[in-house]
Design a protein around this motif. Sequence first.
Motif, PDB file in Angstrom:
ATOM      1  N   PRO A  70       0.808  -1.223   0.000  1.00  0.00           N
ATOM      2  CA  PRO A  70       0.000   0.000   0.000  1.00  0.00           C
ATOM      3  C   PRO A  70       0.840   1.271   0.000  1.00  0.00           C
ATOM      4  O   PRO A  70       0.530   2.228  -0.720  1.00  0.00           O
ATOM      5  CB  PRO A  70      -0.817  -0.106   1.286  1.00  0.00           C
ATOM      6  CG  PRO A  70      -0.890  -1.550   1.573  1.00  0.00           C
ATOM      7  CD  PRO A  70       0.393  -2.126   1.077  1.00  0.00           C
ATOM      8  N   THR A  79      -1.075   8.146 -10.670  1.00  0.00           N
ATOM      9  CA  THR A  79      -2.480   7.794 -10.905  1.00  0.00           C
ATOM     10  C   THR A  79      -2.851   8.086 -12.347  1.00  0.00           C
ATOM     11  O   THR A  79      -2.599   9.177 -12.853  1.00  0.00           O
ATOM     12  CB  THR A  79      -3.399   8.631  -9.994  1.00  0.00           C
ATOM     13  OG1 THR A  79      -2.925   8.526  -8.672  1.00  0.00           O
ATOM     14  CG2 THR A  79      -4.832   8.144 -10.067  1.00  0.00           C
ATOM     15  N   ALA A 134      -4.075   0.873  -3.260  1.00  0.00           N
ATOM     16  CA  ALA A 134      -3.647   0.822  -1.854  1.00  0.00           C
ATOM     17  C   ALA A 134      -4.867   0.709  -0.941  1.00  0.00           C
ATOM     18  O   ALA A 134      -4.858  -0.073   0.019  1.00  0.00           O
ATOM     19  CB  ALA A 134      -2.843   2.072  -1.518  1.00  0.00           C
ATOM     20  N   TYR A 135      -5.918   1.467  -1.258  1.00  0.00           N
ATOM     21  CA  TYR A 135      -7.133   1.392  -0.424  1.00  0.00           C
ATOM     22  C   TYR A 135      -7.721  -0.022  -0.441  1.00  0.00           C
ATOM     23  O   TYR A 135      -8.188  -0.513   0.584  1.00  0.00           O
ATOM     24  CB  TYR A 135      -8.209   2.367  -0.936  1.00  0.00           C
ATOM     25  CG  TYR A 135      -7.877   3.826  -0.734  1.00  0.00           C
ATOM     26  CD1 TYR A 135      -7.281   4.276   0.439  1.00  0.00           C
ATOM     27  CD2 TYR A 135      -8.177   4.763  -1.718  1.00  0.00           C
ATOM     28  CE1 TYR A 135      -6.975   5.609   0.610  1.00  0.00           C
ATOM     29  CE2 TYR A 135      -7.881   6.102  -1.550  1.00  0.00           C
ATOM     30  CZ  TYR A 135      -7.277   6.533  -0.389  1.00  0.00           C
ATOM     31  OH  TYR A 135      -6.973   7.840  -0.216  1.00  0.00           O
ATOM     32  N   SER A 149      -2.419   2.923  -8.242  1.00  0.00           N
ATOM     33  CA  SER A 149      -1.883   3.866  -7.252  1.00  0.00           C
ATOM     34  C   SER A 149      -2.658   3.826  -5.930  1.00  0.00           C
ATOM     35  O   SER A 149      -2.918   2.755  -5.416  1.00  0.00           O
ATOM     36  CB  SER A 149      -1.822   5.270  -7.848  1.00  0.00           C
ATOM     37  OG  SER A 149      -3.105   5.748  -8.122  1.00  0.00           O
ATOM     38  N   LYS A 150      -3.069   4.978  -5.430  1.00  0.00           N
ATOM     39  CA  LYS A 150      -3.647   5.015  -4.081  1.00  0.00           C
ATOM     40  C   LYS A 150      -4.955   4.235  -3.989  1.00  0.00           C
ATOM     41  O   LYS A 150      -5.314   3.724  -2.922  1.00  0.00           O
ATOM     42  CB  LYS A 150      -3.860   6.450  -3.619  1.00  0.00           C
ATOM     43  CG  LYS A 150      -4.752   7.270  -4.492  1.00  0.00           C
ATOM     44  CD  LYS A 150      -4.750   8.720  -4.033  1.00  0.00           C
ATOM     45  CE  LYS A 150      -5.549   9.567  -5.009  1.00  0.00           C
ATOM     46  NZ  LYS A 150      -5.392  10.991  -4.799  1.00  0.00           N
ATOM     47  N   TYR A 151      -5.653   4.122  -5.106  1.00  0.00           N
ATOM     48  CA  TYR A 151      -6.930   3.390  -5.076  1.00  0.00           C
ATOM     49  C   TYR A 151      -6.681   1.899  -4.878  1.00  0.00           C
ATOM     50  O   TYR A 151      -7.444   1.206  -4.223  1.00  0.00           O
ATOM     51  CB  TYR A 151      -7.719   3.669  -6.359  1.00  0.00           C
ATOM     52  CG  TYR A 151      -7.912   5.154  -6.562  1.00  0.00           C
ATOM     53  CD1 TYR A 151      -8.742   5.877  -5.716  1.00  0.00           C
ATOM     54  CD2 TYR A 151      -7.203   5.838  -7.544  1.00  0.00           C
ATOM     55  CE1 TYR A 151      -8.874   7.253  -5.853  1.00  0.00           C
ATOM     56  CE2 TYR A 151      -7.331   7.205  -7.688  1.00  0.00           C
ATOM     57  CZ  TYR A 151      -8.163   7.916  -6.842  1.00  0.00           C
ATOM     58  OH  TYR A 151      -8.284   9.260  -6.965  1.00  0.00           O
ATOM     59  N   PHE A 169       0.719   4.154  -2.842  1.00  0.00           N
ATOM     60  CA  PHE A 169       0.370   5.550  -2.570  1.00  0.00           C
ATOM     61  C   PHE A 169       1.273   6.514  -3.347  1.00  0.00           C
ATOM     62  O   PHE A 169       0.891   7.646  -3.621  1.00  0.00           O
ATOM     63  CB  PHE A 169       0.469   5.846  -1.070  1.00  0.00           C
ATOM     64  CG  PHE A 169      -0.815   5.563  -0.328  1.00  0.00           C
ATOM     65  CD1 PHE A 169      -1.992   6.232  -0.676  1.00  0.00           C
ATOM     66  CD2 PHE A 169      -0.867   4.626   0.681  1.00  0.00           C
ATOM     67  CE1 PHE A 169      -3.187   5.974  -0.009  1.00  0.00           C
ATOM     68  CE2 PHE A 169      -2.052   4.354   1.343  1.00  0.00           C
ATOM     69  CZ  PHE A 169      -3.212   5.029   0.999  1.00  0.00           C
TER      70      PHE A 169
END
Lengths: 385, 332
Positions: free
Chosen positions: B55, B63, B250-251, B246-248, B59
Amino acid sequence: MDNNNKITDKMIETEVPIGIVHSAAIEPYRVRLFVEDEIIRDAEVTVGVNHRGIERIMEGLPVEKANSLTEKICGICSNSHLWNSCLVAEKGLEIDVPPRAEYIRIIMEELERLHSHMLYLAHGSEVLGHETFAMRLFYIRETAMELLRMIGGNRVQYGASIIGGVRPRCDLNEMRIKKINEGMDYIEEKIAEFADRFMRDPMVMSRISGVAAITRKDARRLATTGPTLRATGIEVDLRRDMEQYEPFEFDVITQDTGDVKANLLMRIFEIPEAVKIIRQAVKDLPDGKITNRSWEMQDTGIIRSYIEVPRGELYHSYSIEDGRVRSSIVRTPSITNVNTMEFACIGTHITDAQLAIVQCDPCFTCTDRAVQIVDHPLKKNKNRI
Amino acid sequence: MDTTMIISSVVAVIGTLIIAFAVSIWLPGIERKFVHARIQQRVGPPVSSPGFMAPIKFFFKQTLTPNSPMPRLYNALPLISLIIVVFILLAIIPQLYFLGALASIIAVIGLLKVEEIMYMFMGSLSKSVLSVSMPFPDLVKGAKHVNTTRSFIEELSSLRAFRLIAFGSFPLYIALFVPVVMSQSLFIGDIVVYQQLHGPVLFTVAGAIGAVVYFIGFMIFLNEYPFAIMKTRADVIEGPLLEYMSKYRAYTYITRGLLIFVLASLFTTMFLGIPPNIFSPGIMVTVAVAVIFPIAMAVMSTFSPVFTFRQFYPVVAATSILGVLALVAAFL
C-alpha cells in the motif's frame, strides 16, 4: 442452430474476448468465447500474432545451420524439433546413425517428454487454482531439467542432435548414467506420490471430471493428435512406428473419457512409461561412436519426417539444394489441436474455458509461424510479409 | 456522561481503530508468508510486503484515469468500501453501544451487504483494455461470428458479485443469527452481556456449528480460494479490482486486511462475547482470532482448487443447511 448445424449470431448473448496479449493467456493468442449465461456456446481461437518466420529464415541456409535454427522454434520441445529436422536430412541423405547416438537421442527426447508433461500438469494445476500442486510439480520437474542440462549443457536449447548422431559433449559416461538413474528414481517416486494425492483429492476430481469432454468420434473428426487424442481412448502413438523406439518396451497409455481429468491422468501415467524407456536406454546403451561423419551432401527432393513429441505429432520437411535448405515446412502438434481446443470449450462454463484449452497442451509460441500479408498505404511495395 | 468518560470513550474508539489497522496490515503477509509459502516450500514475500509495504508503494505511484465510463465514481468505491468496514468495526466497539440500532446485528449485516454491493459496482464500472480494446481484425474472412455484442470480463465479475450477494453470503449471515437467537436480542451489547452471564456461545452445540458455518462464510465473503468465483481465470487475479492503480489500489489492499480483522472481531464479539476494546485484555483474544482465521483460511485455500458454480452451489447449500441446523439448535 442453422441448417448447417452452426450456431447463428442470433443465438449469441454476448462475446467475451480474451487476449491477444492477456496475462491469463500466457502466450499471445486470442480466444473469442460466445457465451449465454456464462455457458460457452461457441469459441474461436486465433493464432498467428507472434510470427517469427523461421521457415523463411531457414530458406537458403546450410542444412546444419537450418537444423540448429529449428531448435529455436520451441522452448519446451526444442530437442524434438532439432531431432526431427536432423532426421529429415538423415532420411534424405541416407545416413546411418550409430546406435549409441540413437539411444542418447531417445534419452534426450524422453527427458524432454518428462519435463513437458510435468510442466503441463503444473500449468493445469495452476489453471485449476491449485498452486500447491503446481509448485510441487515444478520441483519434481527440476530434476529432469537438470539432467538435460547435464547432458546438453543447457536447460532449454540443448543442441544435442547433429546430422549423423549427437554432439560429442552429449556422450554419456558412468557418472552421467548414475545421475540419470538417480534422477529417474526420484521422479518415479515423487510422481507416484503426486498421482496418489491428486487422485484421492475429491475437490480436484469433482472440479475436473466431465469438464470439456471430447468423444472419440470428435477427436478423429478434429484431427486431434498426441496425448489429447489418446485421452479419448484412441491408441495412436507414433513411437510405435518409429524404428528408433523398436528396442524399447513401453505401454501406450490411453484414457476413455476425453475430459480434463482424462488428459491430466494421461500425462501422469505417461511419465512412468518415459522413465521406463530412459532406464532401458541407459541400461542397454551400446558402445561405439556417437557420430557418423562419413556422408556427403547432395541434392534431394522434399523429405518428410513425423515423430511423436510430448504434445503430439511433429512434422518437418524440406528439400536440399547445393547443401542448403529449400521448401521448409514445420507443423507442430498445437496447430492441429486448435480445432480441438475450440470444440472442447463449447458447452463448458466460462471459468473452465482456460482449462478446456489447456487440456490440449497448447504451445502457441511454436505454433505461430503463419504469414500475414499487411497492406501498408505508405509503402510502394504494398504486399510485404 | 461526564467529560472524563467522553474522553475515555473517544480514546478507546481511536485506540481500537489504531490497533485494528496496526494488526490488519500484517495479516495478508502472515497468510502468504507463513502459510502459503511454507506449504508450497518456497521462500514467499517479506511478511510486511503484501499488507504494509505494497500500500505504501501504491500511494506513491502515478495515478492514471482508469478505463471506466465513470472513472471518479469507480475510483471512489475503494474508499467508500474502507469507510464501510470501519463503520462495521465501530458498531461492535463497546463504547459505541449507546448508538442503539446502529450497534445492532441488523446494522452490521446491512453494512456488510453494502460492502458486498461495492464489488458489483466495481465490476460493472471496470472496463479493462485486456478484454476488448485490442485492435484485432475479427471481421477477417473466416471469423466465426462478426459484429457480436461484446462483454468486458469485469462485467462477468459483477454478475458473480451479484450472485454472491444473492446466495453466496448466506452462511455468514445465518451464523450471525445463532447468538442472536440464543441471547434473544438484536443488539450487540445485549449479546455480549448474555455471553458474560451464560458463557460464550461458541461452547454450545449451536455455537460450535455456527462457528464452522461462520468460518466458511468468512472465506466466501473474502472471496478466498476455493470460493473465488468473483474472479474468473480470464480476470487475471483481481476481477472487479483489475483497473485500480496507485492510491486506489492501496485502499483496496488496506480494506481487505481490515476486513479480515473486522470479521474476526465480529466473531469474537458474537461467539465469545469479547468485543474489540483497547482498554480490555480481551483485545488479545480478538488479535489472536484475527491471526488464526487467515492462517486457517490460507491452509484451506492452499490445498484446494478454485470452485466453479458446479462446486460452489452445493457447498453453499450444505453450509447453509448446517447453519439452519445451528439455528434450530439455538432455539432449543
